[in-house]
Design a protein around this motif. Structure first.
Motif, PDB file in Angstrom:
ATOM      1  N   ILE A  53       0.840  -1.203   0.000  1.00 41.97           N
ATOM      2  CA  ILE A  53       0.000   0.000   0.000  1.00 41.97           C
ATOM      3  C   ILE A  53       0.868   1.244   0.000  1.00 41.97           C
ATOM      4  O   ILE A  53       0.583   2.219  -0.709  1.00 41.97           O
ATOM      5  CB  ILE A  53      -0.960  -0.007   1.225  1.00 41.97           C
ATOM      6  CG1 ILE A  53      -1.983  -1.129   1.091  1.00 41.97           C
ATOM      7  CG2 ILE A  53      -1.641   1.343   1.395  1.00 41.97           C
ATOM      8  CD1 ILE A  53      -2.880  -1.001  -0.127  1.00 41.97           C
ATOM      9  N   THR A  54       1.961   1.217   0.758  1.00 37.64           N
ATOM     10  CA  THR A  54       2.870   2.360   0.802  1.00 37.64           C
ATOM     11  C   THR A  54       3.475   2.607  -0.576  1.00 37.64           C
ATOM     12  O   THR A  54       3.580   3.748  -1.030  1.00 37.64           O
ATOM     13  CB  THR A  54       3.991   2.127   1.843  1.00 37.64           C
ATOM     14  OG1 THR A  54       3.380   1.922   3.108  1.00 37.64           O
ATOM     15  CG2 THR A  54       4.930   3.306   1.911  1.00 37.64           C
ATOM     16  N   THR A  57       0.664   4.032  -2.994  1.00 37.80           N
ATOM     17  CA  THR A  57       0.268   5.410  -2.712  1.00 37.80           C
ATOM     18  C   THR A  57       1.449   6.379  -2.766  1.00 37.80           C
ATOM     19  O   THR A  57       1.263   7.579  -2.638  1.00 37.80           O
ATOM     20  CB  THR A  57      -0.397   5.509  -1.317  1.00 37.80           C
ATOM     21  OG1 THR A  57       0.523   5.073  -0.319  1.00 37.80           O
ATOM     22  CG2 THR A  57      -1.664   4.688  -1.263  1.00 37.80           C
ATOM     23  N   LEU A  60       2.185   8.367   0.632  1.00 43.15           N
ATOM     24  CA  LEU A  60       1.202   9.302   1.171  1.00 43.15           C
ATOM     25  C   LEU A  60       0.427   8.647   2.303  1.00 43.15           C
ATOM     26  O   LEU A  60       0.089   7.482   2.235  1.00 43.15           O
ATOM     27  CB  LEU A  60       0.212   9.738   0.075  1.00 43.15           C
ATOM     28  CG  LEU A  60       0.823  10.428  -1.146  1.00 43.15           C
ATOM     29  CD1 LEU A  60      -0.247  10.688  -2.181  1.00 43.15           C
ATOM     30  CD2 LEU A  60       1.470  11.725  -0.728  1.00 43.15           C
ATOM     31  N   GLY A  61       0.107   9.377   3.312  1.00 43.57           N
ATOM     32  CA  GLY A  61      -0.730   8.851   4.365  1.00 43.57           C
ATOM     33  C   GLY A  61      -0.002   8.488   5.515  1.00 43.57           C
ATOM     34  O   GLY A  61       0.395   8.164   6.399  1.00 43.57           O
TER      35      GLY A  61
END
Length: 61
Positions: A53-54, A57, A60-61
């Protein structure tokens, strides 16, 4: 001698008290294996998911 019982469909079956059907044992053993594998591999899979996921994205986050 086992007791005889009539099922909902009208079939007569022989019952043996204390005997566990094979499908029950298979279901319980499969559930046990899933829990064991989940317990052992869960943290590693969670880390892989977070890393993926990192990367998707872009951090981000």
């Amino acid at each position: 001698m086992g007791a005889r019982a009539r099922t909902a469909w009208g079939d007569v079956v022989d019952e043996e008290r204390g005997d566990v059907p094979g499908w029950v044992l298979i279901t319980l053993m499969t559930a046990g294996l899933v829990v064991l594998i989940w317990a052992l591999a869960g943290p590693a899979l969670s880390g892989l998911f977070e890393q993926a996921i990192t990367r998707v994205t872009g951090g981000l986050g």
